[in-house]
Design a protein around this motif. Structure first.
Motif, mmCIF file in Angstrom:
data_model
loop_
_atom_site.group_PDB
_atom_site.id
_atom_site.type_symbol
_atom_site.label_atom_id
_atom_site.label_comp_id
_atom_site.label_asym_id
_atom_site.label_seq_id
_atom_site.Cartn_x
_atom_site.Cartn_y
_atom_site.Cartn_z
ATOM 1 N N GLU A 15 -6.257 23.237 -11.876
ATOM 2 C CA GLU A 15 -7.287 23.247 -10.736
ATOM 3 C C GLU A 15 -8.018 22.297 -10.857
ATOM 4 O OE1 GLU A 15 -9.023 26.854 -10.517
ATOM 5 O OE2 GLU A 15 -7.376 28.133 -10.316
ATOM 6 N N VAL A 16 -8.601 21.612 -11.977
ATOM 7 C CA VAL A 16 -9.363 20.550 -11.937
ATOM 8 C C VAL A 16 -8.860 19.214 -11.789
ATOM 9 C CG1 VAL A 16 -10.944 19.110 -13.543
ATOM 10 C CG2 VAL A 16 -11.175 21.730 -13.721
ATOM 11 N N ILE A 17 -7.271 19.214 -12.159
ATOM 12 C CA ILE A 17 -6.554 18.033 -12.063
ATOM 13 C C ILE A 17 -6.216 17.831 -10.692
ATOM 14 C CG2 ILE A 17 -4.494 16.976 -12.623
ATOM 15 C CD1 ILE A 17 -6.687 16.712 -14.933
ATOM 16 N N LYS A 18 -5.967 19.030 -9.922
ATOM 17 C CA LYS A 18 -5.461 19.086 -8.638
ATOM 18 C C LYS A 18 -6.686 18.766 -7.749
ATOM 19 C CE LYS A 18 -4.040 22.094 -5.104
ATOM 20 N NZ LYS A 18 -3.581 23.625 -4.784
ATOM 21 N N HIS A 19 -7.983 19.037 -8.263
ATOM 22 C CA HIS A 19 -9.065 18.904 -7.410
ATOM 23 C C HIS A 19 -9.576 17.392 -7.336
ATOM 24 C CE1 HIS A 19 -12.980 19.181 -5.309
ATOM 25 N NE2 HIS A 19 -13.536 18.490 -6.550
ATOM 26 N N LEU A 20 -9.323 16.684 -8.545
ATOM 27 C CA LEU A 20 -9.637 15.324 -8.715
ATOM 28 C C LEU A 20 -8.495 14.467 -8.003
ATOM 29 C CD1 LEU A 20 -10.505 15.027 -12.726
ATOM 30 C CD2 LEU A 20 -12.125 14.871 -10.629
ATOM 31 N N GLN A 21 -7.367 14.856 -8.063
ATOM 32 C CA GLN A 21 -6.191 14.047 -7.398
ATOM 33 C C GLN A 21 -6.575 14.128 -5.817
ATOM 34 O OE1 GLN A 21 -2.441 16.216 -8.442
ATOM 35 N NE2 GLN A 21 -2.340 14.609 -10.409
ATOM 36 N N GLU A 22 -6.815 15.332 -5.319
ATOM 37 C CA GLU A 22 -7.184 15.501 -3.951
ATOM 38 C C GLU A 22 -8.267 14.590 -3.429
ATOM 39 O OE1 GLU A 22 -7.977 19.565 -3.046
ATOM 40 O OE2 GLU A 22 -5.943 20.020 -3.014
ATOM 41 N N TYR A 23 -9.230 14.359 -4.542
ATOM 42 C CA TYR A 23 -10.581 13.551 -4.222
ATOM 43 C C TYR A 23 -10.081 12.353 -4.328
ATOM 44 C CZ TYR A 23 -14.905 11.246 -5.285
ATOM 45 O OH TYR A 23 -16.226 10.556 -5.034
ATOM 46 N N VAL A 24 -9.132 11.642 -5.196
ATOM 47 C CA VAL A 24 -8.833 10.477 -5.197
ATOM 48 C C VAL A 24 -8.020 10.007 -4.063
ATOM 49 C CG1 VAL A 24 -7.264 8.897 -6.761
ATOM 50 C CG2 VAL A 24 -9.000 10.169 -7.829
ATOM 51 N N GLU A 25 -7.111 10.844 -3.576
ATOM 52 C CA GLU A 25 -6.361 10.812 -2.348
ATOM 53 C C GLU A 25 -7.230 10.442 -1.073
ATOM 54 O OE1 GLU A 25 -3.130 9.875 -0.263
ATOM 55 O OE2 GLU A 25 -3.240 10.114 -2.434
ATOM 56 N N ALA A 26 -8.322 11.207 -1.131
ATOM 57 C CA ALA A 26 -9.195 11.074 -0.039
ATOM 58 C C ALA A 26 -9.808 9.746 -0.014
ATOM 59 C CB ALA A 26 -10.254 12.384 -0.090
ATOM 60 N N LEU A 27 -10.293 9.274 -1.380
ATOM 61 C CA LEU A 27 -10.883 8.046 -1.349
ATOM 62 C C LEU A 27 -9.882 7.015 -0.933
ATOM 63 C CD1 LEU A 27 -12.946 8.179 -4.808
ATOM 64 C CD2 LEU A 27 -13.930 8.372 -2.640
ATOM 65 N N ARG A 28 -8.583 7.016 -1.299
ATOM 66 C CA ARG A 28 -7.562 5.796 -0.977
ATOM 67 C C ARG A 28 -7.368 5.938 0.262
ATOM 68 N NH1 ARG A 28 -3.237 7.630 -5.304
ATOM 69 N NH2 ARG A 28 -4.146 6.515 -7.002
ATOM 70 N N GLU A 29 -7.277 7.130 1.173
ATOM 71 C CA GLU A 29 -7.244 7.188 2.602
ATOM 72 C C GLU A 29 -8.539 6.502 3.388
ATOM 73 O OE1 GLU A 29 -6.433 10.953 4.479
ATOM 74 O OE2 GLU A 29 -4.764 11.217 2.836
ATOM 75 N N ALA A 30 -9.744 6.849 2.892
ATOM 76 C CA ALA A 30 -10.785 6.165 3.186
ATOM 77 C C ALA A 30 -10.861 4.812 3.313
ATOM 78 C CB ALA A 30 -12.166 6.599 2.701
ATOM 79 N N ASP A 31 -10.376 4.187 1.968
ATOM 80 C CA ASP A 31 -10.364 2.872 1.897
ATOM 81 C C ASP A 31 -9.395 2.170 2.751
ATOM 82 O OD1 ASP A 31 -10.834 0.497 0.155
ATOM 83 O OD2 ASP A 31 -8.825 0.682 -0.843
ATOM 84 N N GLN A 32 -8.185 2.913 2.809
ATOM 85 C CA GLN A 32 -7.133 2.276 3.870
ATOM 86 C C GLN A 32 -7.798 2.192 5.157
ATOM 87 O OE1 GLN A 32 -3.700 4.682 3.459
ATOM 88 N NE2 GLN A 32 -3.101 3.681 1.633
ATOM 89 N N GLN A 33 -8.593 3.346 5.650
ATOM 90 C CA GLN A 33 -9.076 3.074 6.942
ATOM 91 C C GLN A 33 -10.260 1.938 7.020
ATOM 92 O OE1 GLN A 33 -10.870 6.919 7.793
ATOM 93 N NE2 GLN A 33 -8.755 7.964 8.083
#
Length: 141
Positions: A15-33
């Motif tokens: 669950e911790v790894i999943k949460h961190l992966q979601e967090y990293v994916e959100a940061l990547r999307e924000a960076d792309q935007q």
């Protein structure tokens, strides 16, 4: 990992790894935007006036290179040797920049020397050309 489980209040490692992966994916999307293209809207009433503009940055770049090559020291040495009161270093730099750039020189501030001083300096440079050649060769060796 235990501190991350406590921080995010999850029981399992997955669950911790999943949460961190979601967090990293959100940061990547924000960076792309943030890197996405930007649309600028120009209004025809806000046009820049068509006036000639001159930005002579090449002069400052060449002046820096010429000083780095040692012409400032040569000018200072000539001024000391001949007891010159005008600024022969700036005259040397201005002449070299003008010859290299092959364009009309635009000074950011008025030169501190007179035309007569420039003429005297050119005569002196002609006399001392051997000193300049020797200095340049000794620096490059």
């Amino acid at each position: 990992m235990a501190s991350l489980r406590e921080k995010y209040q999850y029981d399992s490692y997955d669950e911790v790894i999943k949460h961190l992966q979601e967090y990293v994916e959100a940061l990547r999307e924000a960076d792309q935007q943030a890197k996405a293209g930007m649309t600028l809207v120009f209004h025809p009433n806000h046009l820049i006036a068509c006036e000639p503009r001159l930005f002579n940055i090449g002069y400052l770049y060449m002046k820096n290179i010429i000083c780095f090559l040692g012409f400032k020291e040569i000018g200072d040495e000539m001024a000391k040797k001949h007891r010159i009161r005008y600024d022969i270093t700036n005259i040397i730099i201005d002449v070299l920049c003008h010859q290299i750039l092959k364009e009309e020189m635009v000074f950011y501030e008025a030169p501190q020397y007179k035309v007569q001083d420039a003429q005297k300096a050119l005569r002196l440079l002609a006399q001392e050309k051997d000193l300049m050649i020797f200095k340049q060769r000794s620096q490059s060796a």
